[in-house]
Write a protein that holds these residues in place. Structure first.
Motif, short mmCIF file in Angstrom:
data_model
loop_
_atom_site.label_atom_id
_atom_site.label_comp_id
_atom_site.label_asym_id
_atom_site.label_seq_id
_atom_site.Cartn_x
_atom_site.Cartn_y
_atom_site.Cartn_z
N ILE A 78 0.85 -1.12 -0.01
CA ILE A 78 0.08 -0.01 0.03
C ILE A 78 0.75 1.30 0.15
CG2 ILE A 78 -1.82 1.50 1.39
CD1 ILE A 78 -2.92 -1.15 0.13
N GLY A 79 1.92 1.03 0.88
CA GLY A 79 2.94 2.57 0.95
C GLY A 79 3.48 2.70 -0.58
N THR A 80 4.06 1.68 -1.14
CA THR A 80 4.54 1.95 -2.55
C THR A 80 3.49 2.41 -3.21
OG1 THR A 80 5.72 -0.10 -2.06
CG2 THR A 80 6.10 1.08 -4.19
N LEU A 81 2.29 2.01 -3.33
CA LEU A 81 1.27 2.55 -4.12
C LEU A 81 1.00 4.07 -4.08
CD1 LEU A 81 -1.50 -0.25 -4.11
CD2 LEU A 81 -0.34 0.55 -6.24
N VAL A 82 1.01 4.29 -2.69
CA VAL A 82 0.67 5.89 -2.43
C VAL A 82 1.90 6.75 -2.98
CG1 VAL A 82 0.65 7.48 -0.52
CG2 VAL A 82 -0.66 5.25 -0.46
N ARG A 83 3.23 6.13 -3.03
CA ARG A 83 4.18 6.84 -3.27
C ARG A 83 4.23 6.84 -4.84
NH1 ARG A 83 6.93 3.57 1.00
NH2 ARG A 83 7.50 4.84 2.49
N THR A 84 3.90 6.01 -5.40
CA THR A 84 3.73 5.84 -6.79
C THR A 84 2.86 6.84 -7.37
OG1 THR A 84 4.33 3.51 -6.75
CG2 THR A 84 3.16 4.14 -8.88
N ALA A 85 1.75 6.91 -6.67
CA ALA A 85 0.66 7.89 -7.06
C ALA A 85 1.22 9.25 -7.69
CB ALA A 85 -0.51 7.98 -6.06
N THR A 86 2.14 9.76 -6.59
CA THR A 86 2.59 11.02 -7.09
C THR A 86 4.15 10.82 -7.57
OG1 THR A 86 3.69 10.85 -4.89
CG2 THR A 86 1.57 11.96 -4.90
N ARG A 87 4.48 9.76 -8.06
CA ARG A 87 5.98 9.20 -8.52
C ARG A 87 6.85 10.14 -7.56
NH1 ARG A 87 7.02 6.29 -12.96
NH2 ARG A 87 9.09 7.41 -13.18
N ARG A 88 6.64 10.55 -6.38
CA ARG A 88 7.52 11.06 -5.56
C ARG A 88 7.74 10.25 -4.23
NH1 ARG A 88 6.18 17.26 -5.38
NH2 ARG A 88 4.48 16.45 -4.54
N TRP A 89 8.73 10.58 -3.56
CA TRP A 89 8.85 9.60 -2.39
C TRP A 89 9.53 10.47 -1.37
CZ3 TRP A 89 13.36 5.55 -2.43
CH2 TRP A 89 13.73 4.96 -1.24
N GLU A 90 10.98 10.83 -1.48
CA GLU A 90 11.51 11.86 -0.82
C GLU A 90 12.49 12.62 -1.55
OE1 GLU A 90 13.87 9.63 2.44
OE2 GLU A 90 15.24 9.46 0.77
N ARG A 91 12.79 13.75 -1.24
CA ARG A 91 13.70 14.63 -2.08
C ARG A 91 13.73 14.26 -3.45
NH1 ARG A 91 16.69 13.93 2.79
NH2 ARG A 91 16.59 15.71 4.22
N GLY A 92 14.96 13.89 -4.01
CA GLY A 92 14.91 13.51 -5.31
C GLY A 92 14.51 11.99 -5.73
N ARG A 93 14.41 11.28 -4.81
CA ARG A 93 14.22 9.81 -5.06
C ARG A 93 12.66 9.76 -5.64
NH1 ARG A 93 17.62 9.95 -0.30
NH2 ARG A 93 19.58 8.92 -0.87
N THR A 94 12.45 8.85 -6.48
CA THR A 94 11.23 8.10 -6.58
C THR A 94 10.87 6.68 -6.62
OG1 THR A 94 11.84 7.85 -9.12
CG2 THR A 94 10.87 10.02 -8.69
N ALA A 95 9.55 6.49 -6.55
CA ALA A 95 9.27 4.94 -6.25
C ALA A 95 8.29 4.81 -7.30
CB ALA A 95 8.66 4.72 -4.78
N ALA A 96 7.87 3.55 -7.95
CA ALA A 96 7.09 3.27 -8.90
C ALA A 96 6.82 1.79 -8.96
CB ALA A 96 7.40 3.70 -10.25
N VAL A 97 5.61 1.55 -9.36
CA VAL A 97 5.00 0.27 -9.66
C VAL A 97 4.38 0.22 -10.96
CG1 VAL A 97 2.72 0.69 -8.39
CG2 VAL A 97 3.65 -1.75 -8.70
N GLY A 98 4.51 -0.78 -11.66
CA GLY A 98 3.67 -0.99 -12.95
C GLY A 98 3.05 -2.18 -13.03
N PHE A 99 1.99 -2.23 -13.83
CA PHE A 99 1.26 -3.48 -14.04
C PHE A 99 1.05 -3.65 -15.47
CE2 PHE A 99 -0.22 -1.73 -10.03
CZ PHE A 99 -0.16 -2.68 -9.10
N THR A 100 1.60 -4.96 -15.63
CA THR A 100 1.60 -5.31 -17.13
C THR A 100 0.17 -5.37 -17.86
OG1 THR A 100 3.49 -6.44 -16.86
CG2 THR A 100 2.31 -7.16 -18.79
N GLY A 101 -0.71 -6.10 -17.07
CA GLY A 101 -2.24 -6.35 -17.47
C GLY A 101 -2.89 -5.03 -17.69
N LEU A 102 -2.48 -3.90 -17.24
CA LEU A 102 -3.21 -2.60 -17.33
C LEU A 102 -2.65 -1.92 -18.62
CD1 LEU A 102 -3.48 -1.38 -13.50
CD2 LEU A 102 -5.12 -2.79 -15.00
#
Ligand SMILES: NC(=O)c1ccc[n+]([C@@H]2O[C@H](COP(=O)([O-])OP(=O)(O)OC[C@H]3O[C@@H](n4cnc5c(N)ncnc54)[C@H](OP(=O)(O)O)[C@@H]3O)[C@@H](O)[C@H]2O)c1
Length: 337
Positions: free
Chosen positions: A258-282
Motif C-alpha cells: 500500500i505504501g509503495t502504491l501511495v508513493r507511486t501515485a505521485t511518483r515522488r518519495w523523498e527529495r529527489g528519489r522516486t518510487a514506482a510500480v507498474g502493472f503489465t495487465g493494465l
C-alpha cells in the motif's frame, strides 16, 4: 470490410481437454475436463496451444491469495475457469475480420484477463497475437514473453536503461528478474543481480556484471550506490533500499505494498528519489503487442535467451502450480497441452 466466411481446419471432435478451476483453493482444485472447442468470433483466431506459462499471477488467482485478487478474478468463484495467459501454438481457425492471420501460422499470444490457455485450443482476439519466426521454439517464445512483457517497460521505460546506468535487480532468477537482467545488460546498463546461491551461475550467464548471493548479503547489508533498484519479486521496500539509491535514484517494484502504491501515485518519495510500480495487465493491448514483437525479435537475434525451469503435460497442471507456489522457480514453468 471483408465478407468472406471464416477459414477453419477440419476438427474431428467438438470437444477438447482443458484444465479448469471452478473454485479457489490449493493446486488440486485444478482438474481436467472435456469442454467445447472454441469457435472464433469475427475478430478472433483459435490457436492450438503447444506451450503455456504457469505464472505467479495465475497461482495467485487460483488461490485467491492475496484476497483482493478476487476483485479481478471473481468474488465468489473464478470468473474465467481456464487459466493460462501467455502461450504459443498454431492458428487453427480465423474469424472473418481477423486479418492477416491464416490457419497454420505459428504465433505467440498474450490473452489478457480472459486467459484460457490451459487447454488444447484457445480463442483469442486477433490483436493479441504475434507471428513466430521459424527458428524460434514455442517454449522459448513463451518464456521470453512471460517475463519480458513485464520486465521491458520497467527496464526500458521506467529505468531508462542505458550505458552508465547502475541497475540493481532483486529476484534476478525469477521470470521477470531473469528478463530484467538480460534487457538491462542488452541496453547497456551495468546490472547487479541479487539471487540465491542455487541460481548464481544461471544469473551470471544472463549478462549481470555482478551477482550478489542474498543468503550471504541481504539487501539491508548490501553496500553500493545504484541509479535504479528494481525489485522483481517484491521482497523489499523503498525504505529498505534507501541506502542503495543515488540521491536521484528510483525504486521500482512489480509487487507493491500500500505504501509503495501511495508513493507511486505521485511518483515522488523523498527529495529527489522516486518510487514506482507498474502493472503489465493494465497496459494497452497495442503496447503489449508491440513489446511482444520486440521480445521475439531479440530472441530470434540471440540478444536474449529463454530461461525454462520445468515443463509439464497439461494433466500436470496441479503439480506445476504446486511447484510455482514454492516461489523458487527460475524463469518460466510451462505446460504442454
Ligand atoms: N506488476 C506486474 O505487472 C507483474 C507482472 C508479472 C509478475 N508480477 C509479480 O512479480 C513477482 C515475480 O514474478 P516472477 O514470475 O518473476 O516470480 P518467480 O519466477 O516465481 O520468482 C522466483 C524467484 O524468486 C527468488 N526469490 C524467492 N524468494 C526470494 C526472496 N526472499 N528475495 C529475493 N528473491 C527471492 C528465487 O530465486 P533465488 O532463490 O535465487 O533468489 C526464485 O527463483 C510475482 O509476485 C508476480 O505476481 C507482477
Amino acid at each position: 470490410m471483408r465478407t468472406t466466411s471464416r477459414t477453419t481446419t477440419s476438427r474431428p471432435t467438438a470437444t477438447m481437454t482443458a484444465v479448469v478451476c471452478d473454485r479457489y483453493g490449493p493446486p488440486d482444485v485444478l482438474h481436467a475436463a472435456r469442454v467445447p472447442v472454441p469457435e472464433p468470433g469475427t475478430q478472433d483466431v483459435v490457436v492450438a496451444v503447444h506451450a503455456v506459462a504457469v505464472s505467479r499471477a495465475e497461482t495467485a488467482f487460483r488461490a485467491a491469495d492475496p484476497a483482493f485478487a478476487r476483485l479481478a478474478s471473481g468474488l465468489l468463484r473464478p470468473r474465467h475457469r481456464v487459466l493460462g495467459g501467455t502461450l504459443a501454438g498454431v492458428v487453427t481457425a480465423v474469424g472473418a475480420d481477423a486479418a492477416p492471420w491464416r490457419v497454420g501460422d505459428r504465433v505467440v499470444v498474450q490473452t489478457g484477463m480472459a486467459m484460457g490457455g490451459y487447454a488444447e485450443q484457445v480463442r483469442v482476439p486477433a490483436g493479441h497475437v504475434v507471428l513466430l519466426p521459424d527458428d524460434v521454439t514455442d517454449d522459448d517464445a513463451v518464456a521470453v514473453v512471460e517475463g519480458g512483457l513485464t520486465a521491458l517497460p520497467f527496464v526500458r521505460d521506467y529505468a531508462r536503461a542505458r550505458p552508465g546506468l547502475r541497475l540493481l535487480v532483486n529476484g534476478a532468477a525469477g521470470a521477470v528478474g531473469a528478463s530484467a537482467v538480460q534487457l538491462g545488460a542488452h541496453l547497456g546498463a551495468t546490472v547487479t543481480a541479487v539471487c540465491g546461491p542455487a541460481h548464481a551461475d544461471l544469473v551470471a550467464g544472463l549478462g549481470a556484471a555482478d551477482v550478489v548471493d542474498r543468503s550471504r548479503t541481504p539487501l539491508e547489508r548490501l553496500t553500493g550506490t545504484y541509479d535504479v533498484v528494481l525489485d522483481a519479486v517484491g521482497t523489499s521496500s523503498p525504505r529498505a533500499c534507501r541506502h542503495l539509491l543515488d540521491a536521484h535514484g528510483s525504486y521500482l517494484t512489480t509487487v507493491p505494498t500500500i505504501g509503495t502504491l501511495v508513493r507511486t501515485a505521485t511518483r515522488r518519495w523523498e527529495r529527489g528519489r522516486t518510487a514506482a510500480v507498474g502493472f503489465t495487465g493494465l497496459r494497452p493491448v497495442p503496447d503489449q503487442r508491440a513489446d511482444m514483437e520486440v521480445l521475439v525479435g531479440l530472441l530470434r537475434d540471440g540478444q536474449v535467451r529463454a530461461v525454462v525451469d520445468r515443463t509439464y503435460p497439461l494433466g500436470g497442471a496441479a503439480a506445476a502450480h504446486a511447484y510455482v507456489d514454492t516461489g523458487s522457480k527460475a524463469g518460466s514453468v510451462l505446460l504442454h497441452p
